[in-house]
Design a protein around this motif. Structure first.
Motif, PDB file in Angstrom:
ATOM      1  N   GLY A  29      -8.478  10.037 -10.062  1.00 30.20           N
ATOM      2  CA  GLY A  29      -7.019  10.395 -10.615  1.00 30.20           C
ATOM      3  C   GLY A  29      -6.445  11.823  -9.196  1.00 30.20           C
ATOM      4  N   ASP A  30      -7.356  12.477  -8.256  1.00 29.29           N
ATOM      5  CA  ASP A  30      -7.482  12.942  -7.339  1.00 29.29           C
ATOM      6  C   ASP A  30      -7.011  11.995  -5.842  1.00 29.29           C
ATOM      7  OD1 ASP A  30      -9.937  12.314  -7.331  1.00 29.29           O
ATOM      8  OD2 ASP A  30     -10.867  14.040  -6.614  1.00 29.29           O
ATOM      9  N   GLU A  31      -7.128  10.928  -6.136  1.00 33.44           N
ATOM     10  CA  GLU A  31      -6.609  10.138  -5.030  1.00 33.44           C
ATOM     11  C   GLU A  31      -5.118   9.612  -4.539  1.00 33.44           C
ATOM     12  OE1 GLU A  31      -9.005   6.642  -4.345  1.00 33.44           O
ATOM     13  OE2 GLU A  31     -10.923   8.158  -5.321  1.00 33.44           O
ATOM     14  N   THR A  32      -4.174  10.283  -6.071  1.00 36.58           N
ATOM     15  CA  THR A  32      -3.372   9.841  -6.050  1.00 36.58           C
ATOM     16  C   THR A  32      -2.257  10.972  -4.804  1.00 36.58           C
ATOM     17  OG1 THR A  32      -2.809  10.885  -8.289  1.00 36.58           O
ATOM     18  CG2 THR A  32      -3.519   9.116  -8.029  1.00 36.58           C
ATOM     19  N   ARG A  33      -1.707  10.155  -4.306  1.00 38.52           N
ATOM     20  CA  ARG A  33      -1.151  11.046  -3.456  1.00 38.52           C
ATOM     21  C   ARG A  33      -0.091  10.500  -2.632  1.00 38.52           C
ATOM     22  NH1 ARG A  33      -5.876   9.096  -1.729  1.00 38.52           N
ATOM     23  NH2 ARG A  33      -5.537   8.599   0.797  1.00 38.52           N
ATOM     24  N   VAL A  34       0.880  11.550  -1.211  1.00 43.69           N
ATOM     25  CA  VAL A  34       1.900  10.792  -0.971  1.00 43.69           C
ATOM     26  C   VAL A  34       1.339  11.629   0.852  1.00 43.69           C
ATOM     27  CG1 VAL A  34       4.105  10.353  -0.309  1.00 43.69           C
ATOM     28  CG2 VAL A  34       3.208  10.783  -2.828  1.00 43.69           C
TER      29      VAL A  34
END
Ligand code: RUQ
Ligand code: CUA
Length: 640
Positions: free
Chosen positions: A520-525
Motif C-alpha cells: 500500500g505504501d508504494e502507491t505514489r505520484v
C-alpha cells in the motif's frame, strides 16, 4: 395453412430442410450448461491478426488471443508493456494476417506447451504460451515476404519453420521488377526453439530459387529430419500470375534435409549476412516485453550442401503439403488438378541414392515424378487444397472448387466418403492432425463463403466452420458455427492436456515490474520534468490513489497500475477520458501502464471498465489538469 407454415418455420431453416442433419446430431454437440468441451480448437483469425479459441464439439467461442494486432478489448499493443511485441524492422506494425497455428510436439505428439502462428504480411512468427493463453514472443523473418508456408513444427519442436511466399531481391535492393527471373530469391527459414523456455532463434536460412513457397510440413517417423515445401510459380513469372504461373504442368515440392544442413553449419558452413529483424520477448515476471533488433543471419546456399535439397515434380500449382502420421507419404494438393498426388518418402530416398535425377533448377537436383510417386487419388474432387489425417489410416482432403470434404484411404488411395461443404472449403482440421498421433474423432472444415448459412449481417458475413463426426466409416455433419476473421488453418488438442495447466492468477510476490506498486505504501505520484509517473494499485472496489492534482497540460502521464487481486477471474479495467489509445484490462497480480497526454484544462475522471463487484460503478477517480504554467503542487489522495 398459416399454422402449418409457422410450424414449419419454427422447426426448419428458411430453405425448408434441415441441412441433411440426422436427428442425433444435436445430442452429439450438446454440452450441457456447466459442463466442458472435450477439445480446444485454436482458429487462425486471418486478417484479424489474432487467434480465436473454441470448444469442440459445442462450437462455443471462449477467447480471442491478440497476437499480431492491437486489441482494444484488453489493451494489447496499447499498453507500454505490450507495445514492443509489435515492433518490427519497419517500426511499429499493429496488424498482420495470421494463417497457420501449430501446437508444440514431443516425440511427434502434441505436448500442449505452446502454439506457434505465422504473420503473413510483415513476416513474423509468434509463440503463444498455452498456460496463460498470451503471446510470449514474436520473431520477424528477414529476407522474406508473405510468410505463408509457416509456422509448422518438427517432431520434437526442434524448429518452427517459415518459407517466403513471395520471392524478393535478397538482400533487398532497388531493381526493375522485370528482372525477377534469377534475381529474386526465396528464403526458407529454420527457427530453433529452446526446449525448456520455447525461446526462438533464427538458426539459418536457405536461399532457394525465386519460386513462391506456399505451404510446408515436417517429416515424421522415418522422414523426421526432412521438411517439405510446396512451390508454385516455378515459371518465375512476374506479371499476370493467374495465367503465367500456371504454364508448367508440374511445379515442385522442395524436400529439405534440415539435419544435413544443421551438420553443415555446425561444421562452420553457411555465410553470415547482414539482415535486420526484430525479436520481441515478453517476460512474465516483469509483465513487460522487450524488443531487440538483430543484425545478422546465417545464409545457406543449398548447392553447397550435397544431399540437402531436392525437388519433387508435383502437378499443378500445389497448395497444401501434408505428411501422413507415419511419415511415409507426402501429399501435394495440386490446386488446379483433379487428382491428388501422393509421394513416397521411401521411393524418394531410393531415387536420391540411385542419383536418378532429371536435370536441376539453379543447381538443385530434380527427381523424376514417376520415381517418387506412390500413387494418386483419382477424381477425388476439384481443386484440392489441404489434407488432414485421423490416425486410423485415413486422409481427409478439402476440395475448394467442388466444395467438399473427401475421405480416402492412405494406403489404397480409394475414396471412402465425400460430404459437401457450405461453401468453398479451405483448410480442414482434426485435433492432432499434423502429428504422429491424431485424435480422429472430429474434423472441422473451414469454409470461405457463408452466403445463406446464417442470418444476413450486411455485405460482410463471418466465415463458417463445419464440424463432422469422423468416428465412423461415413462422415456425419453435426454443426455449423461462425468463426471470427478468416480462419485458414486451426489446431485442436484434447482439453485434458491443457485445462489442468491453465494459469489462474499471477502471484503478486513474483511481480518484478519496475513500476509495480505492491504494498500500500508504494502507491505514489512522481514528477520528472514533464513526465509524471503514477504508481497505482487496484482492488475491489477502488483505485489508490484515486484523486490526483498538480498535473499540467503538456505533461505525459504514465499510469502504472497493479491489480492486487489474487483471485481467479477478477481482472479490473482502467480507462481515462481523452486517452488516445485503449483501456487496460489488468489480470490479478499483473501491472500495466497507460500513457495519457492531457490536452485540456479541467477535472477528468477515470474508471474501472470490468464489472468487478456490486460497487464496480464506484471504482473511479479524478485527475485535475491545470494550465502548463500552473504552480499547483502534485498531490494525491489515498482514500482518507
Ligand atoms: S491457406 S485455404 Cu493455409 Cu493461408 Cu490454404
Ligand atoms: Cu474493478 Cu470494476
Amino acid at each position: 395453412m398459416a399454422v402449418m407454415f409457422s410450424g414449419c418455420n419454427n422447426s426448419k431453416s428458411p430453405n425448408g430442410n434441415r441441412g441433411a442433419l440426422a436427428s442425433t446430431a444435436a445430442e452429439k454437440v450438446y454440452v450441457p450448461p456447466g459442463e466442458h468441451d472435450e477439445f480446444y480448437a485454436f482458429f487462425s483469425g486471418g486478417y484479424s491478426g489474432n487467434l480465436t479459441v473454441y470448444g469442440l464439439p459445442s462450437g462455443r467461442m471462449f477467447k480471442e488471443i491478440p497476437v499480431f494486432s492491437q486489441f482494444p478489448t484488453n489493451g494489447y499493443g496499447y499498453s507500454e508493456e505490450t507495445k514492443p511485441m509489435l515492433n518490427t524492422s519497419h517500426g511499429f506494425i499493429p496488424w498482420d494476417d495470421l494463417h497457420h497455428p501449430d501446437i508444440s510436439q514431443t516425440d511427434g505428439k502434441l505436448d500442449g506447451r505452446w502454439i506457434f502462428v505465422n504473420g503473413n504480411n510483415t513476416p513474423r512468427i509468434a509463440r503463444i504460451d498455452l498456460k496463460t493463453f498470451e503471446t510470449d514472443e514474436i520473431i520477424e523473418v528477414p529476407n522474406s515476404a508473405g510468410n505463408h508456408s509457416s509456422s509448422f513444427v518438427t517432431e520434437n519442436t526442434e524448429y518452427v519453420v517459415a518459407g517466403t511466399r513471395f520471392s524478393v531481391p535478397v538482400p533487398q535492393k532497388d531493381i526493375s521488377i522485370k528482372e525477377y527471373r534469377g534475381n529474386f530469391k526465396g528464403a526458407l527459414s529454420f527457427i530453433e526453439v529452446a526446449p525448456e523456455t520455447g525461446r526462438m532463434n533464427l538458426k539459418f536460412q536457405i536461399m532457394m530459387p525465386g519460386f513462391d513457397y506456399d505451404l510446408s510440413h515436417p517429416g515424421r517417423g522415418k522422414s523426421h529430419g526432412w521438411f517439405f515445401f510446396t512451390t508454385y510459380n516455378t515459371e518465375e513469372a512476374n506479371t499476370l500470375l493467374e495465367v503465367n504461373a500456371s504454364q508448367n504442368d508440374k511445379d515442385f515440392i522442395a524436400a529439405v534435409n534440415w539435419k544435413k544442413i544443421e551438420e553443415y553449419i555446425n561444421n562452420g558452413g553457411g555465410t553470415k549476412m547482414p539482415a535486420e529483424y526484430a525479436h520481441n520477448v515478453y517476460d512474465h515476471s516483469t509483465h513487460s516485453a522487450k524488443s531487440t533488433i538483430k543484425k545478422e543471419v546465417l545464409m545457406v546456399d543449398p548447392t553447397k550442401v550435397p544431399g540437402a535439397v531436392f525437388l519433387l515434380p508435383t502437378p499443378k500449382s500445389p497448395h497444401g503439403c501434408d505428411v501422413d502420421p507415419t511419415g511415409k507419404y507426402i501429399i501435394g494438393n495440386g490446386k488446379l488438378s483433379a487428382d491428388l498426388t501422393i509421394h513416397s518418402f521411401g521411393k524418394m530416398i531410393a531415387a536420391i541414392e540411385a542419383e536418378k535425377f532429371d536435370g536441376d533448377a539453379y543447381g538443385i537436383p530434380i527427381l523424376k515424378f514417376e520415381d517418387v510417386l506412390a500413387g494418386q487419388v483419382k477424381s477425388g474432387g476439384l481443386g484440392p487444397l489441404h489434407t488432414e489425417f485421423d490416425g486410423k489410416g485415413n486422409a481427409y482432403t478439402t476440395f475448394f472448387i467442388s466444395s467438399e470434404l473427401v475421405k480416402w484411404n492412405v494406403e489404397t488411395r480409394e475414396v471412402i466418403d465425400r460430404q459437401p461443404n457450405y461453401y468453398s472449403v479451405g483448410h480442414v482440421m482434426i485435433p492432432g492432425g499434423n502429428s504422429a498421433a491424431p485424435f480422429g474423432k472430429y474434423a472441422v472444415a473451414m469454409n470461405k463463403i457463408t452466403k445463406d448459412r446464417y442470418l444476413p449481417t450486411g455485405p460482410e458475413l463471418e466465415h463458417s466452420a463445419q464440424l463432422f463426426d469422423i468416428s465412423g466409416e461415413k462422415m456425419e455433419l453435426l454443426l455449423d458455427f461462425p468463426t471470427h476473421g478468416e480462419p485458414h488453418y486451426a489446431a485442436g488438442i484434447p482439453a485434458e492436456i491443457l485445462a489442468p495447466e491453465s494459469q489462474k492468477i499471477y502471484r503478486l510476490e513474483d511481480n518484478k515490474h519496475e513500476f509495480a506498486a505492491l504494498g500500500g505504501d508504494e502507491t505514489r505520484v512522481e514528477r520528472h520534468g514533464n513526465e509524471v509517473h503514477v504508481y497505482m494499485s487496484m482492488i475491489r472496489s477502488h483505485f489508490t490513489p484515486d484523486n490526483i492534482e498538480g498535473i499540467r497540460v503538456g505533461d505525459k502521464v504514465y499510469f502504472h497500475i497493479t491489480n492486487h487481486e489474487q483471485d481467479f477471474d477478477v481482472p479490473h479495467g482502467f480507462a481515462m477520458i481523452g486517452a488516445n489509445n485503449a483501456e487496460l484490462l489488468i489480470m490479478p497480480g499483473q501491472t500495466r501502464t497507460l500513457v495519457w497526454e492531457p490536452g485540456q484544462v479541467g477535472v477528468w475522471p477515470f474508471y474501472c471498465t470490468d464489472f468487478c463487484s456490486a460497487l464496480h460503478q464506484e471504482m473511479q477517480g479524478y485527475v485535475r489538469v491545470s494550465p502548463a504554467n500552473s504552480d499547483i503542487k502534485l498531490s494525491w489522495s489515498l482514500g482518507e
